[in-house]
Motif scaffolding. Structure first.
Motif, PDB file in Angstrom:
ATOM      1  N   GLU A  13       0.871  -1.013  -0.114  1.00 40.69           N
ATOM      2  CA  GLU A  13      -0.045  -0.013   0.158  1.00 40.69           C
ATOM      3  C   GLU A  13       1.011   1.392   0.162  1.00 40.69           C
ATOM      4  O   GLU A  13       2.220   1.230   0.579  1.00 40.69           O
ATOM      5  CB  GLU A  13      -0.976  -0.033   1.401  1.00 40.69           C
ATOM      6  CG  GLU A  13      -0.261   0.106   2.526  1.00 40.69           C
ATOM      7  CD  GLU A  13      -1.307   0.224   3.610  1.00 40.69           C
ATOM      8  OE1 GLU A  13      -2.278   0.118   3.471  1.00 40.69           O
ATOM      9  OE2 GLU A  13      -0.934   0.413   4.887  1.00 40.69           O
ATOM     10  N   PHE A  14       0.162   2.422  -0.571  1.00 38.67           N
ATOM     11  CA  PHE A  14       0.948   3.434  -0.776  1.00 38.67           C
ATOM     12  C   PHE A  14       0.923   4.145   0.464  1.00 38.67           C
ATOM     13  O   PHE A  14       0.066   4.179   1.403  1.00 38.67           O
ATOM     14  CB  PHE A  14       0.103   4.555  -1.592  1.00 38.67           C
ATOM     15  CG  PHE A  14       0.470   5.868  -1.608  1.00 38.67           C
ATOM     16  CD1 PHE A  14      -0.206   6.730  -0.895  1.00 38.67           C
ATOM     17  CD2 PHE A  14       1.521   6.389  -2.296  1.00 38.67           C
ATOM     18  CE1 PHE A  14       0.111   8.242  -1.029  1.00 38.67           C
ATOM     19  CE2 PHE A  14       2.144   7.583  -2.398  1.00 38.67           C
ATOM     20  CZ  PHE A  14       1.321   8.421  -1.689  1.00 38.67           C
ATOM     21  N   VAL A  15       2.332   4.812   0.935  1.00 36.92           N
ATOM     22  CA  VAL A  15       2.492   5.643   2.056  1.00 36.92           C
ATOM     23  C   VAL A  15       2.560   7.025   1.907  1.00 36.92           C
ATOM     24  O   VAL A  15       1.906   7.907   2.305  1.00 36.92           O
ATOM     25  CB  VAL A  15       3.660   5.199   3.079  1.00 36.92           C
ATOM     26  CG1 VAL A  15       3.922   6.094   4.340  1.00 36.92           C
ATOM     27  CG2 VAL A  15       3.490   3.781   3.353  1.00 36.92           C
ATOM     28  N   ALA A  16       3.485   7.268   1.016  1.00 36.52           N
ATOM     29  CA  ALA A  16       3.601   8.779   0.652  1.00 36.52           C
ATOM     30  C   ALA A  16       4.501   8.912  -0.640  1.00 36.52           C
ATOM     31  O   ALA A  16       5.441   8.041  -0.923  1.00 36.52           O
ATOM     32  CB  ALA A  16       4.667   9.674   2.011  1.00 36.52           C
ATOM     33  N   SER A  17       4.417  10.178  -1.107  1.00 39.35           N
ATOM     34  CA  SER A  17       5.105  10.642  -2.405  1.00 39.35           C
ATOM     35  C   SER A  17       5.660  11.778  -2.625  1.00 39.35           C
ATOM     36  O   SER A  17       5.053  12.649  -1.656  1.00 39.35           O
ATOM     37  CB  SER A  17       4.423  10.188  -3.741  1.00 39.35           C
ATOM     38  OG  SER A  17       3.336  10.985  -3.996  1.00 39.35           O
ATOM     39  N   ILE A  18       6.588  12.143  -3.243  1.00 46.21           N
ATOM     40  CA  ILE A  18       7.280  13.451  -3.425  1.00 46.21           C
ATOM     41  C   ILE A  18       7.626  13.857  -4.870  1.00 46.21           C
ATOM     42  O   ILE A  18       8.268  12.871  -5.529  1.00 46.21           O
ATOM     43  CB  ILE A  18       8.473  13.559  -2.304  1.00 46.21           C
ATOM     44  CG1 ILE A  18       8.980  15.068  -2.083  1.00 46.21           C
ATOM     45  CG2 ILE A  18       9.517  12.729  -2.548  1.00 46.21           C
ATOM     46  CD1 ILE A  18       9.843  15.366  -1.090  1.00 46.21           C
ATOM     47  N   ASN A  19       7.379  14.958  -5.369  1.00 46.56           N
ATOM     48  CA  ASN A  19       7.900  15.152  -6.581  1.00 46.56           C
ATOM     49  C   ASN A  19       9.495  15.570  -6.648  1.00 46.56           C
ATOM     50  O   ASN A  19      10.098  15.319  -5.749  1.00 46.56           O
ATOM     51  CB  ASN A  19       7.100  16.364  -7.396  1.00 46.56           C
ATOM     52  CG  ASN A  19       7.340  17.790  -6.754  1.00 46.56           C
ATOM     53  OD1 ASN A  19       7.985  17.982  -5.661  1.00 46.56           O
ATOM     54  ND2 ASN A  19       6.985  18.690  -7.070  1.00 46.56           N
ATOM     55  N   ARG A  20       9.984  15.552  -7.759  1.00 46.53           N
ATOM     56  CA  ARG A  20      11.470  15.750  -8.043  1.00 46.53           C
ATOM     57  C   ARG A  20      11.977  16.934  -7.332  1.00 46.53           C
ATOM     58  O   ARG A  20      13.171  16.790  -6.743  1.00 46.53           O
ATOM     59  CB  ARG A  20      11.932  15.614  -9.397  1.00 46.53           C
ATOM     60  CG  ARG A  20      11.070  16.701 -10.220  1.00 46.53           C
ATOM     61  CD  ARG A  20      11.745  16.451 -11.805  1.00 46.53           C
ATOM     62  NE  ARG A  20      10.964  17.334 -12.852  1.00 46.53           N
ATOM     63  CZ  ARG A  20      11.287  17.584 -13.733  1.00 46.53           C
ATOM     64  NH1 ARG A  20      12.139  16.947 -14.341  1.00 46.53           N
ATOM     65  NH2 ARG A  20      10.790  18.692 -14.769  1.00 46.53           N
ATOM     66  N   SER A  21      11.302  18.124  -7.322  1.00 49.65           N
ATOM     67  CA  SER A  21      11.697  19.136  -6.615  1.00 49.65           C
ATOM     68  C   SER A  21      11.622  19.189  -4.988  1.00 49.65           C
ATOM     69  O   SER A  21      12.053  20.130  -4.618  1.00 49.65           O
ATOM     70  CB  SER A  21      11.218  20.585  -7.350  1.00 49.65           C
ATOM     71  OG  SER A  21      10.018  20.732  -7.088  1.00 49.65           O
TER      72      SER A  21
END
Length: 126
Positions: free
Chosen positions: A46-54
């Motif tokens: 399951e998904f926890v967290a994501s962050i974009n490249r910047s």
């Protein structure tokens, strides 16, 4: 060759904190979105967290919002997950995920993930 390696897992009491790190190599880290997923025994990943490249845009699962913080260091090519207020239900193997292509967003169903780490175990005791 793309490599993502997680570290920082361990055993902690409920209410405690852990900081996971993901060191990367083999690709231009600063150009790729990154994420954290987890898998508990008997459950699907399951998904926890994501962050974009910047690092300017983050997304969190409702279950961790307000307790976990995802961040990245584009100089050290490292992804982090600060986990506070840990609960027994946070017990799982935590996986670092790298985007499939430059600037591809990572979705909650794992869309856009091109590479996975081997995982690090987090165990929260009650």
């Amino acid at each position: 060759q793309v490599q993502v390696v997680e570290s920082g897992g361990g055993l902690v009491q409920a209410g405690g904190s852990l900081r996971l790190s993901c060191t990367t190599s083999g690709f231009t880290f600063r150009l790729y979105d990154m994420g954290w997923f987890r898998q508990a025994p008997g459950n699907e990943r399951e998904f926890v967290a994501s962050i974009n490249r910047s690092g300017t845009t983050t997304n969190y699962a409702d279950s961790v919002k307000g307790r976990f913080t995802i961040s990245r260091d584009n100089v050290k090519n490292t992804l982090n997950l600060q986990m506070n207020g840990l609960k027994p239900e946070d017990t799982a193997i935590y996986f670092c995920a790298a985007g499939k292509t430059i600037a591809t967003a990572i979705g909650p169903e794992g869309q856009g993930v091109g590479s996975w780490g081997q995982g690090t175990q987090v165990t929260v005791s009650s």
